[in-house]
Design a protein around this motif. Structure first.
Motif, PDB file in Angstrom:
ATOM      1  N   LYS A  58       0.321  -1.282  -0.203  1.00 45.50           N
ATOM      2  CA  LYS A  58       0.315  -0.343  -0.382  1.00 45.50           C
ATOM      3  C   LYS A  58       1.057   1.445  -0.078  1.00 45.50           C
ATOM      4  N   LEU A  59       1.985   1.169   1.057  1.00 46.84           N
ATOM      5  CA  LEU A  59       2.927   2.374   0.911  1.00 46.84           C
ATOM      6  C   LEU A  59       3.642   1.914  -0.134  1.00 46.84           C
ATOM      7  N   LEU A  60       3.802   1.046  -0.574  1.00 49.61           N
ATOM      8  CA  LEU A  60       5.436   1.514  -1.948  1.00 49.61           C
ATOM      9  C   LEU A  60       4.879   1.945  -2.852  1.00 49.61           C
ATOM     10  N   PRO A  61       3.696   1.920  -3.871  1.00 46.95           N
ATOM     11  CA  PRO A  61       2.919   3.305  -4.467  1.00 46.95           C
ATOM     12  C   PRO A  61       2.979   4.480  -4.100  1.00 46.95           C
ATOM     13  N   ALA A  62       2.646   4.075  -3.183  1.00 45.54           N
ATOM     14  CA  ALA A  62       2.407   5.465  -2.785  1.00 45.54           C
ATOM     15  C   ALA A  62       3.315   6.831  -2.576  1.00 45.54           C
ATOM     16  N   LEU A  63       4.594   6.393  -2.306  1.00 42.66           N
ATOM     17  CA  LEU A  63       5.380   6.422  -2.277  1.00 42.66           C
ATOM     18  C   LEU A  63       6.227   6.997  -3.484  1.00 42.66           C
ATOM     19  N   THR A  64       5.620   6.624  -4.366  1.00 42.33           N
ATOM     20  CA  THR A  64       5.642   6.929  -6.198  1.00 42.33           C
ATOM     21  C   THR A  64       5.444   7.835  -6.576  1.00 42.33           C
ATOM     22  N   PRO A  65       6.147   8.867  -6.612  1.00 43.02           N
ATOM     23  CA  PRO A  65       6.233  10.516  -6.898  1.00 43.02           C
ATOM     24  C   PRO A  65       4.521  10.092  -8.438  1.00 43.02           C
ATOM     25  N   PRO A 117      13.150  -5.784   7.828  1.00 42.51           N
ATOM     26  CA  PRO A 117      13.965  -5.059   7.014  1.00 42.51           C
ATOM     27  C   PRO A 117      12.960  -4.368   5.700  1.00 42.51           C
ATOM     28  N   ARG A 118      12.612  -4.399   5.332  1.00 45.30           N
ATOM     29  CA  ARG A 118      11.168  -4.261   4.877  1.00 45.30           C
ATOM     30  C   ARG A 118      10.269  -2.999   5.109  1.00 45.30           C
ATOM     31  N   LEU A 119       9.877  -2.890   6.423  1.00 48.40           N
ATOM     32  CA  LEU A 119       9.232  -2.175   7.276  1.00 48.40           C
ATOM     33  C   LEU A 119      10.268  -0.885   7.048  1.00 48.40           C
ATOM     34  N   LYS A 120      11.297  -1.100   7.280  1.00 46.21           N
ATOM     35  CA  LYS A 120      12.971  -0.248   7.640  1.00 46.21           C
ATOM     36  C   LYS A 120      13.003   0.059   5.980  1.00 46.21           C
ATOM     37  N   ALA A 121      13.733  -0.287   4.908  1.00 42.89           N
ATOM     38  CA  ALA A 121      12.947   0.678   3.359  1.00 42.89           C
ATOM     39  C   ALA A 121      12.537   1.948   3.146  1.00 42.89           C
ATOM     40  N   LEU A 122      10.787   1.669   3.299  1.00 46.17           N
ATOM     41  CA  LEU A 122      10.449   2.252   3.458  1.00 46.17           C
ATOM     42  C   LEU A 122       9.787   3.157   4.056  1.00 46.17           C
ATOM     43  N   ASP A 123       9.880   3.058   5.862  1.00 50.70           N
ATOM     44  CA  ASP A 123      10.126   4.067   6.283  1.00 50.70           C
ATOM     45  C   ASP A 123      11.553   5.488   5.631  1.00 50.70           C
ATOM     46  N   ALA A 124      12.549   4.776   5.256  1.00 53.67           N
ATOM     47  CA  ALA A 124      13.567   5.457   4.752  1.00 53.67           C
ATOM     48  C   ALA A 124      12.957   5.301   3.236  1.00 53.67           C
ATOM     49  N   LEU A 125      12.563   5.547   2.578  1.00 54.00           N
ATOM     50  CA  LEU A 125      12.065   6.082   1.188  1.00 54.00           C
ATOM     51  C   LEU A 125      11.483   7.114   2.145  1.00 54.00           C
ATOM     52  N   LEU A 126      10.247   7.240   3.239  1.00 44.78           N
ATOM     53  CA  LEU A 126       9.147   8.590   2.999  1.00 44.78           C
ATOM     54  C   LEU A 126      10.135   9.176   4.339  1.00 44.78           C
ATOM     55  N   ARG A 127      11.389   8.884   4.599  1.00 48.35           N
ATOM     56  CA  ARG A 127      11.638  10.616   5.146  1.00 48.35           C
ATOM     57  C   ARG A 127      13.085  10.007   3.882  1.00 48.35           C
ATOM     58  N   ASN A 128      13.110  10.099   2.700  1.00 48.91           N
ATOM     59  CA  ASN A 128      14.125  10.625   2.082  1.00 48.91           C
ATOM     60  C   ASN A 128      15.351  10.581   2.646  1.00 48.91           C
ATOM     61  N   HIS A 129      16.060   9.042   3.852  1.00 47.09           N
ATOM     62  CA  HIS A 129      16.989   8.760   3.535  1.00 47.09           C
ATOM     63  C   HIS A 129      17.824   8.212   3.238  1.00 47.09           C
ATOM     64  N   GLU A 130      18.525   8.772   3.320  1.00 45.39           N
ATOM     65  CA  GLU A 130      19.797   7.298   2.030  1.00 45.39           C
ATOM     66  C   GLU A 130      20.547   6.981   2.689  1.00 45.39           C
TER      67      GLU A 130
END
Length: 261
Positions: free
Chosen positions: A135-142, A167-180
């Motif tokens: 649900k979040l992965l496509p929502a995080l796609t501009p 790890p998958r949830l951490k990846a979502l969180d990093a994408l949400l925060r734009n944290h490299e």
């Protein structure tokens, strides 16, 4: 596996794909057969990429996998009228073929699948992490949805992170925060988890050769994650293990291909 054996495997998958498409034209979008056909498209794409580095054909097969899944979703609307078995396969957490659209670089197709997937969690058919991930992965796609995900979804992510910390949830969180840095660390952990799962299957002797010789060597989920990161302007590495760099490059337009002749 040598090149000749891989080509024979691709030929075998293509033959099975034709058979499946013939059966689907007669029987309609039967869940098991439809999803097997999606996987065949995906694995043929990975096989072609491994055999000949043909990125264009790989993207086409991934798009066909995603479009087949979208057809399946639309054929069973409204959700309330389907039987329990079909409902199980329609759950958002089982919509892994949305990743194929992302890997193919087709944001519009990603949007269509996202809109066709159920918006509500089905506790009897999927776990909450899988549901939220897809649900979040496509929502995080501009360009796919609103500028930012709904607050209820980000709050749900925070709660699940506190409970599960995967790890998958951490990846979502990093994408949400734009944290490299956090994204790189999470991607490495997701990749390791994926490889461990493959090795465990090989050790158990329960290997599907169609998967083991194709998809098990191309990390499609990682490819989708890196594509989303780049769309969000997060700085990423040029290369990652098991993620084809060529698949992450923007597809060449038809006009540019004509101009190159």
């Amino acid at each position: 596996m040598g090149l000749k054996k891989l080509e024979l495997l691709i030929h075998s998958m293509e033959s099975r794909l034709r058979d499946n498409l013939g059966r689907l034209s007669e029987d309609g979008p039967v869940p098991d057969l439809t999803l097997e056909t999606c996987r065949l498209y995906r694995r043929i794409g990975c096989g072609v990429l491994l055999a000949s580095h043909d990125t264009g054909t790989c993207r086409e097969r991934l798009s066909e996998s995603a479009r087949m899944f979208l057809m399946f979703l639309r054929a069973h609307e409204p959700l309330s009228e389907v039987d329990d078995k079909t409902r199980y396969y329609l759950a958002r957490g089982r919509g892994e073929f949305l990743l194929d659209a992302l890997c193919a670089g087709d944001v519009a197709l990603t949007r269509e699948i996202d809109e066709a997937l159920p918006a509500a969690w089905m506790p009897d058919s999927e776990n909450e992490e899988d549901f939220l991930y897809l649900k979040l992965l496509p929502a995080l796609t501009p360009g796919v949805g609103p500028e930012s995900p709904p607050a209820e979804d980000t709050q749900r992510l925070a709660r699940l992170l506190a409970e599960l910390d995967t790890p998958r949830l951490k990846a979502l969180d990093a994408l949400l925060r734009n944290h490299e840095r956090d994204f790189e660390d999470a991607l490495e952990a997701v990749t390791s988890e994926w490889r461990e799962g493959i090795e465990s299957e090989r050790d158990s002797g329960t290997v599907d050769p169609f998967h083991d010789r194709t998809e098990a060597n191309v990390f499609l989920e990682g490819t989708a994650l890196v594509r989303v990161a780049r769309l969000r302007k997060i700085k990423t590495a040029e290369q990652y293990p098991f993620i084809p760099a060529a698949l992450l490059r923007p597809p060449r337009s038809a006009s540019s291909r004509r101009g190159a002749r």
